[in-house]
Design an enzyme around this catalytic site. Sequence first.
Site, PDB file in Angstrom:
ATOM      1  N   ASP A  38      33.553 -54.587 -44.542  1.00  0.00           N
ATOM      2  CA  ASP A  38      34.690 -55.287 -43.931  1.00  0.00           C
ATOM      3  C   ASP A  38      35.873 -55.198 -44.881  1.00  0.00           C
ATOM      4  O   ASP A  38      35.707 -54.821 -46.044  1.00  0.00           O
ATOM      5  CB  ASP A  38      34.326 -56.773 -43.667  1.00  0.00           C
ATOM      6  N   TYR A 156      44.126 -51.510 -26.255  1.00  0.00           N
ATOM      7  CA  TYR A 156      42.736 -51.946 -26.438  1.00  0.00           C
ATOM      8  C   TYR A 156      41.833 -51.319 -25.375  1.00  0.00           C
ATOM      9  O   TYR A 156      40.772 -50.789 -25.685  1.00  0.00           O
ATOM     10  CB  TYR A 156      42.686 -53.472 -26.368  1.00  0.00           C
TER      11      TYR A 156
HETATM   12  N1  LIG Z   1      35.150 -61.627 -29.113  1.00  0.00           N
HETATM   13  C1  LIG Z   1      35.196 -61.045 -27.930  1.00  0.00           C
HETATM   14  O1  LIG Z   1      35.412 -61.697 -26.920  1.00  0.00           O
HETATM   15  C2  LIG Z   1      34.928 -59.566 -27.814  1.00  0.00           C
HETATM   16  C3  LIG Z   1      34.775 -59.028 -26.523  1.00  0.00           C
HETATM   17  C4  LIG Z   1      34.533 -57.673 -26.389  1.00  0.00           C
HETATM   18  C5  LIG Z   1      34.449 -56.867 -27.504  1.00  0.00           C
HETATM   19  N2  LIG Z   1      34.595 -57.410 -28.753  1.00  0.00           N
HETATM   20  C6  LIG Z   1      34.492 -56.497 -29.890  1.00  0.00           C
HETATM   21  O2  LIG Z   1      33.535 -56.975 -30.812  1.00  0.00           O
HETATM   22  C7  LIG Z   1      33.844 -56.483 -32.117  1.00  0.00           C
HETATM   23  C8  LIG Z   1      33.812 -57.636 -33.099  1.00  0.00           C
HETATM   24  O3  LIG Z   1      34.846 -58.556 -32.766  1.00  0.00           O
HETATM   25  P1  LIG Z   1      34.756 -60.118 -33.050  1.00  0.00           P
HETATM   26  O4  LIG Z   1      35.089 -60.800 -31.781  1.00  0.00           O
HETATM   27  O5  LIG Z   1      33.514 -60.463 -33.764  1.00  0.00           O
HETATM   28  O6  LIG Z   1      36.045 -60.290 -33.981  1.00  0.00           O
HETATM   29  P2  LIG Z   1      36.203 -60.845 -35.474  1.00  0.00           P
HETATM   30  O7  LIG Z   1      37.668 -60.828 -35.731  1.00  0.00           O
HETATM   31  O8  LIG Z   1      35.459 -62.108 -35.661  1.00  0.00           O
HETATM   32  O9  LIG Z   1      35.481 -59.726 -36.340  1.00  0.00           O
HETATM   33  C9  LIG Z   1      35.990 -58.436 -36.489  1.00  0.00           C
HETATM   34  C10 LIG Z   1      35.829 -58.023 -37.936  1.00  0.00           C
HETATM   35  O10 LIG Z   1      36.343 -56.694 -38.075  1.00  0.00           O
HETATM   36  C11 LIG Z   1      37.026 -56.656 -39.308  1.00  0.00           C
HETATM   37  N3  LIG Z   1      38.006 -55.573 -39.340  1.00  0.00           N
HETATM   38  C12 LIG Z   1      39.204 -55.519 -38.713  1.00  0.00           C
HETATM   39  N4  LIG Z   1      39.843 -54.393 -39.037  1.00  0.00           N
HETATM   40  C13 LIG Z   1      39.047 -53.717 -39.896  1.00  0.00           C
HETATM   41  C14 LIG Z   1      39.157 -52.490 -40.573  1.00  0.00           C
HETATM   42  N5  LIG Z   1      40.257 -51.708 -40.458  1.00  0.00           N
HETATM   43  N6  LIG Z   1      38.136 -52.088 -41.354  1.00  0.00           N
HETATM   44  C15 LIG Z   1      37.026 -52.859 -41.502  1.00  0.00           C
HETATM   45  N7  LIG Z   1      36.872 -54.047 -40.873  1.00  0.00           N
HETATM   46  C16 LIG Z   1      37.876 -54.470 -40.092  1.00  0.00           C
HETATM   47  C17 LIG Z   1      37.685 -58.010 -39.443  1.00  0.00           C
HETATM   48  O11 LIG Z   1      38.051 -58.292 -40.795  1.00  0.00           O
HETATM   49  C18 LIG Z   1      36.605 -58.923 -38.903  1.00  0.00           C
HETATM   50  O12 LIG Z   1      35.763 -59.417 -39.926  1.00  0.00           O
HETATM   51  C19 LIG Z   1      35.215 -55.809 -32.000  1.00  0.00           C
HETATM   52  O13 LIG Z   1      35.048 -54.415 -31.914  1.00  0.00           O
HETATM   53  C20 LIG Z   1      35.762 -56.368 -30.699  1.00  0.00           C
HETATM   54  O14 LIG Z   1      36.705 -55.514 -30.103  1.00  0.00           O
HETATM   55  C21 LIG Z   1      34.840 -58.728 -28.931  1.00  0.00           C
END
Ligand SMILES: NC(=O)c1ccc[n+]([C@@H]2O[C@H](COP(=O)([O-])OP(=O)(O)OC[C@H]3O[C@@H](n4cnc5c(N)ncnc54)[C@H](O)[C@@H]3O)[C@@H](O)[C@H]2O)c1
Length: 249
Positions: A38, A156
Amino acid sequence: MGNRLEGKVAIITGGASGIGEGHALLYAREGAKVVITDIQEELGANVVAAIKGEGGDAIFVRQDVTSEADWANVVKVTVDTYGGITTLVNNAGVANLVGVEEETLEGFNRIVAICQTGVWLGMKACMPELKKSGNGAIVNISSLYGIMGTPSMVSYHGAKGAVRLMTKSAGLEYARQGVRINSVHPGIIKTPLADTLTGDYVAEITAATPMGHMGEPMDIATMSLFLCSDEAKFITANEFVVDGGWGAG
Ligand SMILES: NC(=O)c1ccc[n+]([C@@H]2O[C@H](COP(=O)([O-])OP(=O)(O)OC[C@H]3O[C@@H](n4cnc5c(N)ncnc54)[C@H](O)[C@@H]3O)[C@@H](O)[C@H]2O)c1
């Protein structure tokens, strides 16, 4: 503690928070050695400490998933520490609520770099070790938004849709080379990312979700756990939706 991932070495990107953190905790509980990567170092270290506190095995490596050099370093540290790679969860991602005219080139490129290019770089960097394992698995975290469209989230949707088809292409390419590759498509999940979506957006989506509530990171991690375990040995190049029924309507 279980043993569904006994003997596995799993890299989980974006493992410091939300869905990635859920994966890291669950995979360690099921016997995997976990490499959390991360850009958020302190949160990543906290997840490692939590895993060690439960008797699991994990390390944190700082990584920006858009950097090919960072990927090379993650692979090297993982192989040096645990002897190989069996499992990759490309989870790191960011979202923004921006429509076609409001989006900037910089904003568009940022979403694509993290959500799409980062996934390809991860598959490319880890593939030699995954092939060597003879029994590798990749889960790419896309989104329900990689399958269906909604207004005002053009970059997105584009990046997440690309992850869906990159997964199918790569899954077919490596089907006879000992690496299974699938995508997981979450609906609305309670994480810090969802908290960044402004206004009534999350409330409206939650109301549109047939089960009537948001999902939790573990709801996604349990699907990925199955796909990364040997229980899923005949499953590749496929997509798995975990959305409380939202996409069915
Ligand atoms: N939360 C939702 O409703 C949801 C729905 C569909 C898909 N997603 C997908 O799930 C995945 C996780 O999202 P989440 O909801 O847990 O969000 P989150 O923000 O809690 O976690 C995402 C993590 O990715 C890290 N990150 C961001 N940019 C980065 C980079 N350039 N290099 C390395 N790490 C990086 C962030 O620091 C963070 O810790 C994502 O791909 C998101 O698109 C989430």
